[in-house]
Motif scaffolding. Structure first.
Motif, PDB file in Angstrom:
ATOM      1  N   VAL A  18       0.809  -0.865   0.316  1.00 16.58           N
ATOM      2  CA  VAL A  18       0.125   0.388   0.106  1.00 16.58           C
ATOM      3  C   VAL A  18       0.921   1.487  -0.278  1.00 16.58           C
ATOM      4  CG1 VAL A  18       0.131   0.509   2.663  1.00 16.58           C
ATOM      5  CG2 VAL A  18      -2.237   0.986   1.015  1.00 16.58           C
ATOM      6  N   CYS A  19       2.352   0.799   0.425  1.00 16.13           N
ATOM      7  CA  CYS A  19       3.315   2.036   0.724  1.00 16.13           C
ATOM      8  C   CYS A  19       3.782   2.178  -0.820  1.00 16.13           C
ATOM      9  CB  CYS A  19       3.663   2.618   2.114  1.00 16.13           C
ATOM     10  SG  CYS A  19       4.713   1.021   2.475  1.00 16.13           S
ATOM     11  N   LEU A  20       3.903   1.525  -1.682  1.00 22.55           N
ATOM     12  CA  LEU A  20       4.703   1.348  -2.380  1.00 22.55           C
ATOM     13  C   LEU A  20       4.865   1.460  -3.569  1.00 22.55           C
ATOM     14  CD1 LEU A  20       6.880  -1.852  -1.225  1.00 22.55           C
ATOM     15  CD2 LEU A  20       7.500   0.191  -0.756  1.00 22.55           C
ATOM     16  N   ASN A  21       5.408   2.881  -4.807  1.00 24.13           N
ATOM     17  CA  ASN A  21       5.488   2.290  -6.384  1.00 24.13           C
ATOM     18  C   ASN A  21       6.192   2.239  -6.985  1.00 24.13           C
ATOM     19  OD1 ASN A  21       3.586   4.273  -8.641  1.00 24.13           O
ATOM     20  ND2 ASN A  21       3.920   5.930  -7.638  1.00 24.13           N
ATOM     21  N   PRO A  22       6.479   1.277  -7.176  1.00 25.39           N
ATOM     22  CA  PRO A  22       7.662   0.605  -7.534  1.00 25.39           C
ATOM     23  C   PRO A  22       7.833   1.342  -9.054  1.00 25.39           C
ATOM     24  CG  PRO A  22       6.889  -1.612  -6.820  1.00 25.39           C
ATOM     25  CD  PRO A  22       5.755  -0.346  -6.958  1.00 25.39           C
ATOM     26  N   ASP A  42      -1.424  -5.826   3.519  1.00 29.66           N
ATOM     27  CA  ASP A  42      -1.683  -6.629   2.391  1.00 29.66           C
ATOM     28  C   ASP A  42      -1.076  -6.378   1.492  1.00 29.66           C
ATOM     29  OD1 ASP A  42      -3.420  -8.778   1.334  1.00 29.66           O
ATOM     30  OD2 ASP A  42      -3.563  -6.869  -0.190  1.00 29.66           O
ATOM     31  N   ALA A  43      -0.696  -7.643   1.287  1.00 25.95           N
ATOM     32  CA  ALA A  43       0.518  -7.682  -0.026  1.00 25.95           C
ATOM     33  C   ALA A  43       0.630  -8.883  -1.202  1.00 25.95           C
ATOM     34  CB  ALA A  43       2.117  -7.563   0.271  1.00 25.95           C
ATOM     35  N   ARG A  44      -0.858  -9.648  -0.883  1.00 30.19           N
ATOM     36  CA  ARG A  44      -1.330 -10.852  -2.135  1.00 30.19           C
ATOM     37  C   ARG A  44      -3.025 -11.133  -1.800  1.00 30.19           C
ATOM     38  NH1 ARG A  44      -4.578 -13.154   1.098  1.00 30.19           N
ATOM     39  NH2 ARG A  44      -4.622 -14.333  -0.688  1.00 30.19           N
ATOM     40  N   PRO A  75      -7.159 -11.599  -3.214  1.00 32.73           N
ATOM     41  CA  PRO A  75      -7.222 -11.372  -4.355  1.00 32.73           C
ATOM     42  C   PRO A  75      -8.247 -10.093  -4.968  1.00 32.73           C
ATOM     43  CG  PRO A  75      -7.309 -13.611  -3.777  1.00 32.73           C
ATOM     44  CD  PRO A  75      -6.865 -12.410  -2.591  1.00 32.73           C
ATOM     45  N   SER A  76      -8.759  -9.370  -6.233  1.00 29.50           N
ATOM     46  CA  SER A  76      -8.612  -8.176  -6.514  1.00 29.50           C
ATOM     47  C   SER A  76     -10.671  -8.127  -5.670  1.00 29.50           C
ATOM     48  CB  SER A  76      -8.581  -8.340  -8.003  1.00 29.50           C
ATOM     49  OG  SER A  76      -9.748  -7.048  -8.446  1.00 29.50           O
ATOM     50  N   GLU A  77     -10.669 -10.153  -6.509  1.00 26.61           N
ATOM     51  CA  GLU A  77     -12.307 -10.331  -6.523  1.00 26.61           C
ATOM     52  C   GLU A  77     -12.537  -9.830  -4.670  1.00 26.61           C
ATOM     53  OE1 GLU A  77     -13.402 -12.581  -4.895  1.00 26.61           O
ATOM     54  OE2 GLU A  77     -11.819 -13.873  -4.928  1.00 26.61           O
ATOM     55  N   LEU A  78     -11.815 -10.065  -3.733  1.00 24.40           N
ATOM     56  CA  LEU A  78     -11.850 -10.808  -2.242  1.00 24.40           C
ATOM     57  C   LEU A  78     -11.528  -9.143  -1.559  1.00 24.40           C
ATOM     58  CD1 LEU A  78     -12.189 -11.896   0.175  1.00 24.40           C
ATOM     59  CD2 LEU A  78     -10.331 -12.351   0.161  1.00 24.40           C
ATOM     60  N   TYR A  79     -11.150  -8.374  -2.562  1.00 25.43           N
ATOM     61  CA  TYR A  79     -10.978  -6.930  -2.397  1.00 25.43           C
ATOM     62  C   TYR A  79     -12.653  -6.573  -2.249  1.00 25.43           C
ATOM     63  CZ  TYR A  79      -9.057  -2.467  -1.889  1.00 25.43           C
ATOM     64  OH  TYR A  79      -9.324  -0.541  -1.746  1.00 25.43           O
ATOM     65  N   LYS A  80     -12.993  -6.474  -3.884  1.00 22.45           N
ATOM     66  CA  LYS A  80     -14.032  -5.629  -4.011  1.00 22.45           C
ATOM     67  C   LYS A  80     -14.907  -6.414  -3.147  1.00 22.45           C
ATOM     68  CE  LYS A  80     -11.629  -4.965  -8.546  1.00 22.45           C
ATOM     69  NZ  LYS A  80     -11.401  -5.232 -10.274  1.00 22.45           N
ATOM     70  N   SER A  81     -15.663  -8.270  -3.264  1.00 22.57           N
ATOM     71  CA  SER A  81     -16.709  -7.599  -2.848  1.00 22.57           C
ATOM     72  C   SER A  81     -16.092  -7.334  -0.854  1.00 22.57           C
ATOM     73  CB  SER A  81     -16.445  -9.624  -2.370  1.00 22.57           C
ATOM     74  OG  SER A  81     -15.260 -10.378  -2.066  1.00 22.57           O
ATOM     75  N   GLY A  82     -15.299  -7.342  -0.331  1.00 23.11           N
ATOM     76  CA  GLY A  82     -15.186  -6.778   1.003  1.00 23.11           C
ATOM     77  C   GLY A  82     -15.259  -5.392   1.208  1.00 23.11           C
ATOM     78  N   TYR A  83     -15.110  -4.716   0.050  1.00 24.67           N
ATOM     79  CA  TYR A  83     -14.853  -3.101   0.551  1.00 24.67           C
ATOM     80  C   TYR A  83     -16.068  -2.559  -0.870  1.00 24.67           C
ATOM     81  CZ  TYR A  83     -10.812  -3.466   3.450  1.00 24.67           C
ATOM     82  OH  TYR A  83     -10.164  -3.491   4.377  1.00 24.67           O
ATOM     83  N   PRO A  84     -17.487  -2.076   0.057  1.00 29.35           N
ATOM     84  CA  PRO A  84     -19.011  -2.558  -0.924  1.00 29.35           C
ATOM     85  C   PRO A  84     -18.909  -1.301  -2.144  1.00 29.35           C
ATOM     86  CG  PRO A  84     -19.834  -2.640   0.764  1.00 29.35           C
ATOM     87  CD  PRO A  84     -18.117  -2.889   0.952  1.00 29.35           C
ATOM     88  N   SER A 102      -0.915   6.860  -7.931  1.00 28.33           N
ATOM     89  CA  SER A 102      -0.735   5.177  -8.195  1.00 28.33           C
ATOM     90  C   SER A 102       0.275   4.107  -6.929  1.00 28.33           C
ATOM     91  CB  SER A 102      -0.297   5.002  -9.384  1.00 28.33           C
ATOM     92  OG  SER A 102      -0.513   3.951  -9.554  1.00 28.33           O
ATOM     93  N   SER A 103      -0.471   4.095  -6.595  1.00 30.65           N
ATOM     94  CA  SER A 103       0.603   2.815  -5.684  1.00 30.65           C
ATOM     95  C   SER A 103       0.966   1.617  -6.545  1.00 30.65           C
ATOM     96  CB  SER A 103      -0.024   2.637  -4.578  1.00 30.65           C
ATOM     97  OG  SER A 103      -0.982   1.837  -4.367  1.00 30.65           O
ATOM     98  N   ALA A 104       1.326   0.654  -5.654  1.00 32.30           N
ATOM     99  CA  ALA A 104       1.296  -1.240  -6.584  1.00 32.30           C
ATOM    100  C   ALA A 104       0.292  -1.452  -5.825  1.00 32.30           C
ATOM    101  CB  ALA A 104       2.577  -1.741  -5.699  1.00 32.30           C
ATOM    102  N   MET A 105      -0.209  -1.181  -4.595  1.00 35.21           N
ATOM    103  CA  MET A 105      -1.897  -2.174  -4.894  1.00 35.21           C
ATOM    104  C   MET A 105      -3.081  -1.414  -5.432  1.00 35.21           C
ATOM    105  SD  MET A 105      -3.308  -1.698  -0.563  1.00 35.21           S
ATOM    106  CE  MET A 105      -2.825  -3.543  -0.388  1.00 35.21           C
ATOM    107  N   SER A 106      -2.811  -0.534  -5.444  1.00 42.12           N
ATOM    108  CA  SER A 106      -4.061  -0.024  -6.330  1.00 42.12           C
ATOM    109  C   SER A 106      -3.591  -0.343  -7.697  1.00 42.12           C
ATOM    110  CB  SER A 106      -3.862   1.728  -6.592  1.00 42.12           C
ATOM    111  OG  SER A 106      -2.928   2.619  -7.307  1.00 42.12           O
ATOM    112  N   ARG A 107      -2.191  -0.214  -8.562  1.00 41.04           N
ATOM    113  CA  ARG A 107      -2.443  -1.365 -10.004  1.00 41.04           C
ATOM    114  C   ARG A 107      -2.726  -2.700  -9.462  1.00 41.04           C
ATOM    115  NH1 ARG A 107       2.020   2.155  -9.246  1.00 41.04           N
ATOM    116  NH2 ARG A 107       2.993   0.586  -9.505  1.00 41.04           N
TER     117      ARG A 107
END
Length: 431
Positions: A47-51, A394-396, A398-407, A421-426
């Motif tokens: 969440v704090c990285l932007n490689p 978090d570092a891993r 799945p996108s679908e679990l994130y989207k279902s968990g944050y309506p 932008s961040s590594a997490m957002s991408r």
């Protein structure tokens, strides 16, 4: 370019660093170039990285701006550490109402991740005590917002993972305390039934509640329940002077199948011997690991993951039990396993992690595919329970679990800064 790693030390990735030091000149320092605010780097994952991109380093924004000794309202810059606030103002009778398990994070990071502590059922999360903040957008716009003005921007930024803009300063409400001490109690318990009984009975009379859980012995049920209240006292124990440092990274993780069982056995029995009431200073009670600097090195050169979830209280015992069973089946486990309940209150932030229920947090050494197989099984239990994972850890996921968990994700995206932008957002929202 400079190699930067988050607290999990899963990899050192190349970034361009732009230090921010003068809040009066910040709009010119953050033009639209896909950057990300970076505080003290204590987030565990990405969440704090932007490689490959820019990090706007905020630690230079570390000034107090104003403090009202009568009301406890503090205004300060976003790069100030929570430890600086505590050490400066606790002697004057004021304390942060909510802090996580470390005070070595920045104010901006605490807001962006809407951190929580051991007293969610009483005080909520960090964002509940933010009165105002200043947000700098990469197009040059400056937004002053709070719970009563531009409340939509405020709700998007609290828990917004730094994606709505750069927080440059904030105004927060501190809570009055009589001193730095708490009356605390350690209670060993035998199983999850006993944990939930203790958690439920403690909420009415104890502000701070949390449990260490032995996730590998006796089916992962037993543990030590800790609870505490602030106390008006003239004297008490002081924190031990000086801090120790883990001096190097061992060639293999010191947390492994050979060490876990004896360590957890010893820790449980040592803490059980301390059963009963004791007076403690707030620092070792709230931040037990802050006295050991660079403790993340013990996990070896491959680093570690922290897995933290929250599941609804109605299915909490079943879901936690299922996760502990999966951990026992895997043969892996955690020294640092924390179990606690959240109060029956909704977070102010659109993307905040806390919700009514029970939260389990565990650290796991990075064993590659073996670890990811275990996480997939834990994810299944969280998904079935209707829970979610904590982006700050978090570092891993799945996108679908994130989207279902944050309506509220689609609502939040309306406030997204296109220049951030961040590594997490991408990874999770494809941008």
């Amino acid at each position: 370019m400079v190699a930067v790693s988050s607290w999990g030390r899963l990899g050192a990735l190349q970034h361009s660093i732009v230090p921010l030091t003068d809040r009066t000149r910040l709009p010119a320092a953050i033009p639209e170039k896909f950057g990300l605010a970076y505080g003290n780097g204590r987030s565990y994952g990405d969440v704090c990285l932007n490689p490959g991109g820019v990090l706007w380093a905020t630690r230079g924004l570390d000034h107090f701006i104003a403090f009202d000794d009568e009301t406890g309202v503090l205004e300060c810059e976003a790069g100030l550490l929570l430890s600086d606030i505590q050490q400066t103002l606790v002697p004057r009778g004021w304390m942060l109402p909510v802090t996580p398990g470390t005070q070595l994070i920045t104010l901006g990071g605490a807001i962006a991740n809407d951190v929580h502590g051991k007293n969610h059922h009483v005080m909520g999360s960090f964002g509940d005590h933010v009165l105002a903040l200043r947000l700098l957008r990469t197009d040059g716009e400056v937004i002053d917002c709070g719970p009563t003005n531009d409340a939509d921007w405020f709700a998007a930024t609290v828990g917004g993972m730094g994606l709505t803009g750069v927080i440059s300063q904030a105004q927060i409400q501190l809570r009055r305390v009589a001193g730095p001490w708490l009356e605390a109690e350690n209670l060993p318990y035998a199983n999850l039934d006993a944990f939930f009984e203790l958690a439920d009975e403690s909420e009415a009379e104890w502000e701070h509640t949390v449990a260490w859980i032995d996730c590998i012995s006796h089916g992962g049920g037993r543990g030590i329940f800790m609870r505490g209240n602030h106390v008006d006292a003239d004297d008490g124990p002081q924190p031990k002077p000086g801090r120790k440092t883990v001096p190097l990274v061992p060639p293999i993780s010191l947390v492994n199948r050979l060490t876990l069982r004896p360590f957890n056995f010893a820790y449980y029995h040592m803490q059980a011997l301390k059963r009963g009431n004791l007076r403690v200073h707030y620092e070792p009670f709230f931040y037990p690991l802050d006295n050991l600097l660079e403790w993340n090195r013990i996990y070896g050169p491959r680093g570690f993951y922290q897995y933290q979830c929250v599941v609804p209280r109605a299915v909490g015992q079943e879901a936690v039990g299922a996760m502990l069973n999966e951990i026992a089946r895997s043969g892996d486990g955690s020294f640092l396993a924390v179990l606690k309940t959240f109060g029956n209150r909704q977070s102010i932030g659109m993307m905040s992690f806390p919700q009514p229920g029970v939260t389990l947090a565990l650290d796991f050494p990075n064993h590659g595919e073996r670890t990811h197989v275990l996480f997939a099984r834990l994810d299944a239990a969280v998904r079935e329970a209707g829970g979610r994972l904590y982006p700050a850890k978090d570092a891993r996921m799945p996108s679908e679990l994130y989207k279902s968990g944050y309506p509220r994700l689609n609502e939040f995206l309306q406030y997204r800064d296109p220049g951030i932008s961040s590594a997490m957002s991408r990874r999770l929202i494809e941008s």
